[in-house]
Structure formats: structure tokens, C-alpha cells
Motif scaffolding. Structure first.
Motif, mmCIF file in Angstrom:
data_model
loop_
_atom_site.group_PDB
_atom_site.id
_atom_site.type_symbol
_atom_site.label_atom_id
_atom_site.label_comp_id
_atom_site.label_asym_id
_atom_site.label_seq_id
_atom_site.Cartn_x
_atom_site.Cartn_y
_atom_site.Cartn_z
ATOM 1 N N VAL A 253 0.840 -1.187 0.000
ATOM 2 C CA VAL A 253 0.000 0.000 0.000
ATOM 3 C C VAL A 253 0.880 1.244 0.000
ATOM 4 C CG1 VAL A 253 -1.708 1.303 1.333
ATOM 5 C CG2 VAL A 253 -1.796 -1.198 1.294
ATOM 6 N N ILE A 254 0.580 2.170 -0.862
ATOM 7 C CA ILE A 254 1.226 3.484 -0.812
ATOM 8 C C ILE A 254 0.330 4.337 0.064
ATOM 9 C CG2 ILE A 254 1.945 5.508 -2.120
ATOM 10 C CD1 ILE A 254 2.380 3.623 -4.515
ATOM 11 N N SER A 255 0.855 4.688 1.222
ATOM 12 C CA SER A 255 0.006 5.376 2.191
ATOM 13 C C SER A 255 0.148 6.897 2.153
ATOM 14 C CB SER A 255 0.316 4.870 3.599
ATOM 15 O OG SER A 255 1.645 5.169 3.927
ATOM 16 N N GLY A 256 1.026 7.389 1.325
ATOM 17 C CA GLY A 256 1.183 8.836 1.251
ATOM 18 C C GLY A 256 2.182 9.212 0.176
ATOM 19 N N SER A 257 2.210 10.455 -0.144
ATOM 20 C CA SER A 257 3.190 10.971 -1.095
ATOM 21 C C SER A 257 3.457 12.430 -0.751
ATOM 22 C CB SER A 257 2.686 10.837 -2.533
ATOM 23 O OG SER A 257 1.553 11.656 -2.725
ATOM 24 N N GLY A 258 4.471 12.971 -1.324
ATOM 25 C CA GLY A 258 4.790 14.355 -1.015
ATOM 26 C C GLY A 258 5.850 14.882 -1.955
ATOM 27 N N ILE A 259 6.266 16.083 -1.695
ATOM 28 C CA ILE A 259 7.306 16.707 -2.494
ATOM 29 C C ILE A 259 8.241 17.436 -1.553
ATOM 30 C CG2 ILE A 259 5.998 18.818 -2.902
ATOM 31 C CD1 ILE A 259 7.270 18.836 -5.747
ATOM 32 N N TRP A 260 9.497 17.411 -1.891
ATOM 33 C CA TRP A 260 10.511 18.111 -1.108
ATOM 34 C C TRP A 260 11.377 18.884 -2.075
ATOM 35 C CZ3 TRP A 260 15.952 17.482 -0.991
ATOM 36 C CH2 TRP A 260 16.600 18.200 0.008
ATOM 37 N N THR A 261 11.614 20.128 -1.790
ATOM 38 C CA THR A 261 12.478 20.969 -2.605
ATOM 39 C C THR A 261 13.689 21.349 -1.768
ATOM 40 O OG1 THR A 261 10.536 21.853 -3.731
ATOM 41 C CG2 THR A 261 12.589 23.065 -3.994
ATOM 42 N N PRO A 262 14.895 21.028 -2.267
ATOM 43 C CA PRO A 262 16.088 21.351 -1.487
ATOM 44 C C PRO A 262 16.295 22.852 -1.393
ATOM 45 C CG PRO A 262 16.696 20.553 -3.670
ATOM 46 C CD PRO A 262 15.210 20.401 -3.543
ATOM 47 N N PRO A 263 16.984 23.307 -0.360
ATOM 48 C CA PRO A 263 17.192 24.748 -0.191
ATOM 49 C C PRO A 263 18.127 25.341 -1.248
ATOM 50 C CG PRO A 263 18.385 23.529 1.496
ATOM 51 C CD PRO A 263 17.545 22.537 0.742
ATOM 52 N N ASN A 264 19.021 24.526 -1.796
ATOM 53 C CA ASN A 264 19.947 24.999 -2.823
ATOM 54 C C ASN A 264 19.576 24.368 -4.158
ATOM 55 O OD1 ASN A 264 21.547 26.355 -0.866
ATOM 56 N ND2 ASN A 264 22.437 24.397 -0.312
ATOM 57 N N ILE A 265 19.508 25.174 -5.183
ATOM 58 C CA ILE A 265 19.158 24.657 -6.497
ATOM 59 C C ILE A 265 20.212 25.091 -7.517
ATOM 60 C CG2 ILE A 265 16.668 24.648 -6.060
ATOM 61 C CD1 ILE A 265 16.556 27.211 -7.827
ATOM 62 N N ILE A 266 20.224 24.409 -8.645
ATOM 63 C CA ILE A 266 21.064 24.800 -9.764
ATOM 64 C C ILE A 266 20.157 24.817 -10.992
ATOM 65 C CG2 ILE A 266 21.842 22.413 -10.116
ATOM 66 C CD1 ILE A 266 24.474 23.587 -11.217
ATOM 67 N N THR A 267 20.234 25.883 -11.742
ATOM 68 C CA THR A 267 19.377 26.002 -12.924
ATOM 69 C C THR A 267 19.972 25.193 -14.071
ATOM 70 O OG1 THR A 267 20.549 27.925 -13.814
ATOM 71 C CG2 THR A 267 18.741 28.364 -12.248
ATOM 72 N N ASN A 268 19.156 24.929 -15.073
ATOM 73 C CA ASN A 268 19.641 24.248 -16.265
ATOM 74 C C ASN A 268 20.779 25.031 -16.907
ATOM 75 O OD1 ASN A 268 17.816 22.212 -15.879
ATOM 76 N ND2 ASN A 268 16.405 22.863 -17.477
ATOM 77 N N ASP A 269 20.653 26.358 -16.950
ATOM 78 C CA ASP A 269 21.702 27.187 -17.547
ATOM 79 C C ASP A 269 23.017 27.044 -16.780
ATOM 80 O OD1 ASP A 269 20.136 28.181 -19.647
ATOM 81 O OD2 ASP A 269 19.360 29.811 -18.407
ATOM 82 N N GLU A 270 22.948 27.004 -15.445
ATOM 83 C CA GLU A 270 24.158 26.827 -14.640
ATOM 84 C C GLU A 270 24.765 25.444 -14.867
ATOM 85 O OE1 GLU A 270 23.283 29.563 -10.716
ATOM 86 O OE2 GLU A 270 22.179 27.673 -10.926
ATOM 87 N N LEU A 271 23.919 24.445 -14.952
ATOM 88 C CA LEU A 271 24.381 23.083 -15.200
ATOM 89 C C LEU A 271 25.066 22.984 -16.554
ATOM 90 C CD1 LEU A 271 24.457 20.126 -14.286
ATOM 91 C CD2 LEU A 271 22.211 19.844 -15.351
#
Length: 68
Positions: free
Chosen positions: A10-28
Motif C-alpha cells: 500500500v502506498i500510504s502517502g506521497s509528497g514533495i521536497w524541494t532542497p534549499p539549494n538549487i542549480i538552474t539548467n543554464d548553470e548546469l
């Protein structure tokens, strides 16, 4: 003959987490392309002799397309 029942999953839940530091596609892309250019420059003779392949440059559009 007895029959075993399979476990119920059983999948009893789901969610999303966004890290505090990101890198944009342009930076990558900027970072990867710098690496690719340095690699190609350092291995020019091996690339010319077809011993290894040249690293292709990338673009933000490529990342977006590959992520679809």
C-alpha cells in the motif's frame, strides 16, 4: 495443497521536497560545457586519432527535452 497469499503493498502517502539549494539548467550547462571544452582540449590528439570521442556541448533546451 495450500496456497500462500501475496503480501499487500500500500502506498500510504506521497509528497514533495524541494532542497534549499538549487542549480538552474543554464548553470548546469555552463559547468558541463566548461568540462567538455577542457576535456576536448586536453585530449585533442586522441580525439583526432579516433581513439576517444569528443565530448559534445549541451544546452538548456537539450536538458528540458531529455527530461520530458
Amino acid at each position: 495443497m495450500t496456497r500462500k497469499s501475496s503480501p499487500h503493498i500500500v502506498i500510504s502517502g506521497s509528497g514533495i521536497w524541494t532542497p534549499p539549494n538549487i542549480i538552474t539548467n543554464d548553470e548546469l550547462v555552463e559547468s558541463y560545457n566548461a568540462y567538455a571544452e577542457r576535456f576536448n582540449s586536453d585530449h585533442g590528439s586522441e580525439i583526432a586519432a579516433d581513439k576517444i570521442k569528443e565530448k559534445p556541448l549541451s544546452s538548456a533546451r537539450f536538458i528540458e527535452k531529455a527530461s520530458e
